[in-house]
Scaffold this motif. Structure first.
Motif, mmCIF file in Angstrom:
data_model
loop_
_atom_site.group_PDB
_atom_site.id
_atom_site.type_symbol
_atom_site.label_atom_id
_atom_site.label_comp_id
_atom_site.label_asym_id
_atom_site.label_seq_id
_atom_site.Cartn_x
_atom_site.Cartn_y
_atom_site.Cartn_z
ATOM 1 N N THR A 15 59.735 -68.447 -1.976
ATOM 2 C CA THR A 15 58.524 -68.286 -2.735
ATOM 3 C C THR A 15 57.910 -69.615 -3.056
ATOM 4 O OG1 THR A 15 59.984 -67.843 -4.326
ATOM 5 C CG2 THR A 15 59.125 -65.912 -3.243
ATOM 6 N N CYS A 24 62.588 -60.096 2.263
ATOM 7 C CA CYS A 24 61.429 -59.307 1.791
ATOM 8 C C CYS A 24 61.103 -58.124 2.611
ATOM 9 C CB CYS A 24 60.412 -60.075 1.582
ATOM 10 S SG CYS A 24 59.471 -60.670 2.784
ATOM 11 N N THR A 44 52.698 -62.317 3.191
ATOM 12 C CA THR A 44 52.224 -63.202 2.269
ATOM 13 C C THR A 44 50.780 -63.347 2.244
ATOM 14 O OG1 THR A 44 52.064 -64.970 4.317
ATOM 15 C CG2 THR A 44 54.157 -64.944 2.973
ATOM 16 N N GLU A 48 52.490 -65.485 -1.575
ATOM 17 C CA GLU A 48 54.023 -65.268 -1.982
ATOM 18 C C GLU A 48 54.830 -66.263 -1.572
ATOM 19 O OE1 GLU A 48 51.657 -62.965 -0.632
ATOM 20 O OE2 GLU A 48 51.890 -61.258 -1.695
ATOM 21 N N GLY A 49 54.562 -67.043 -0.624
ATOM 22 C CA GLY A 49 55.409 -68.147 -0.177
ATOM 23 C C GLY A 49 55.020 -69.391 0.414
#
Lengths: 95, 328
Positions: A15, A24, A44, A48-49
């Motif tokens: 993340t 995930c 993503t 998110e990452g």
């Protein structure tokens, strides 16, 4: 249906820099490039990452939940593995 | 969204001693994980619910996808496109969570195409005007959020985790819908009329999304006992009505229910009788768009077949080449 099934891949996302990759979810893809592409689109979409791993689900070996006790209980009964087990006089200060 | 599928199921009666241990874990609010022992009926209920939930997300892309090319501005178009992409993503999270219970994605997709699996009745209504994009975001996603928030604490780990991701994203869906409604409601008389017409058509089907009244919901008891479900259909429906009615009044719109009235005693909004014959009719395949939705899904699946085949053939060829090089 005679169509062959698409292999399953597990997806791990980092993340932020400095954190470990975390599982995930999963995607279906024919090969690793496609798996990475799908993972990006599915997991993503909102920042998110900063890094992705994909691993073929078949390549993961997992411990058996039925053997949970045998695997992990011995760790719980060995309290002398923790610092709080040992008495150090208060006068010594923080150790 | 869309958990209304919980209406058919399997009875649980078994003498397996593991069942008591399992129930005790649930009662302690422990999460159940994929390879843990679980009663067959728990597994079946979850597979059915998660698959129906996933199918609803996938079919749910259609009524809104219908308006992407005709969105009134680039801003609205970008938002709608992102929302429809999210619905697809939600379907994929849920299929992926359901697969941890031993069902394959191909089986689930085939069941949807073969009409052996259900999806939320709401997507069998047509989206006739742009205002429907507002009403769907506001009402349909609003109802979905009511249904889904308790699922974030559901006893099955992968489902609960998928729901947490989904709920975070749904909030954007509802707000963008309400913004469309507010813009129309404050626009020209013609635009306001469009907003009112959309509310008139979507209000009752949105209330039906919570499923049959508590007395008639076949599977609620087991689902409650297993902590898959935490609130009854009627409780959630009431919560939704209480939250939504003031929002509608803020828009200056009227709800198509003459019996809608604030009850000073209970502090809830009382509402009229839901037409359950319509709900049954739509869920059993006779709604205005059931045939069209499935036909479109089947066509998308069939049209994509050559792509899947080509991707697999390419992967096989690449693998064979790598092996050949390694052998040299």
């Amino acid at each position: 249906m005679t169509e062959k099934n698409m292999p399953l891949w597990e997806v791990f996302v980092r993340t932020r820099n400095g954190l470990a990759h975390q599982h995930c979810g999963s995607v279906h893809a024919a090969d690793k490039d496609m798996a990475l592409q799908h993972a990006r689109d599915v997991y993503t979409r909102r920042n998110e990452g900063v890094s992705l791993w994909v691993v073929r689900s078949n390549d993961i070996t997992a411990s058996d939940p039925a053997e949970k006790e045998m695997m992990f209980e011995p760790a719980a009964s060995k309290i002398y593995r923790h610092p709080t087990f040992y008495d150090v006089p208060e006068d010594v200060g923080h150790m | 969204m869309y958990t209304q599928g919980l209406n058919t199921g399997d009875k649980t009666q078994s003498d397996d001693p593991r069942e008591a241990v399992f129930q005790a874990r649930i009662d302690r609010d422990e999460k159940i994980e994929p390879n843990d022992w679980m009663p067959e009926a728990y597994r079946k209920t979850l597979v059915r619910q998660m698959a129906q939930h996933a199918h609803s997300e996938i079919i749910g892309m259609q009524p809104e996808g219908n308006w992407i090319t005709r969105a009134p501005s680039l801003r609205r178009k970008a938002a709608l496109l992102a929302k429809v992409q999210d619905e697809g993503g939600h379907g994929l999270y849920l299929y992926s969570a359901a697969e941890t219970l031993g069902v394959t994605r191909e089986e689930m997709q085939q069941q949807l195409i073969d009409q052996k699996a259900k999806y939320s009745s709401i997507f069998n209504y047509p989206t006739l005007t742009w205002a429907d994009m507002g009403a769907i975001g506001w009402l349909v996603d609003g109802a979905a959020i009511m249904n889904q928030i308790p699922l974030c604490r559901c006893s099955y780990g992968p489902y609960a985790r998928a729901m947490i991701r989904i709920c975070k994203e749904e909030s954007f869906h509802q707000r963008q819908g309400y913004e469309i409604m507010i813009t129309l409601a404050r626009g020209t008389p013609g635009q306001k009329k469009m907003a009112q017409d959309a509310l008139n058509r979507w209000w009752w089907p949105s209330l039906m999304m919570f499923g049959p009244p508590d007395g008639e919901s076949l599977h609620s008891t087991d689902a409650m006992k297993w902590r898959i479900k935490r609130f009854s259909n009627d409780e959630l429906r009431q919560k939704f009505v209480d939250a939504t009615v003031p929002q509608g009044h803020f828009l200056g719109l009227e709800f198509p229910d003459p019996k809608l009235k604030f009850n000073e005693k209970t502090k809830h909004w009382d509402f009229g009788e839901i037409d359950w014959s319509e709900f049954k009719n739509v869920i059993s395949g006779n709604g205005p768009c059931n045939a069209q939705r499935i036909a479109q899904r089947r066509k998308a699946h069939d049209d994509g077949q050559w792509v899947r085949e080509a991707a697999l053939a390419y992967a096989e060829k690449q693998q064979a080449q790598t092996q050949l090089q390694a052998a040299e």
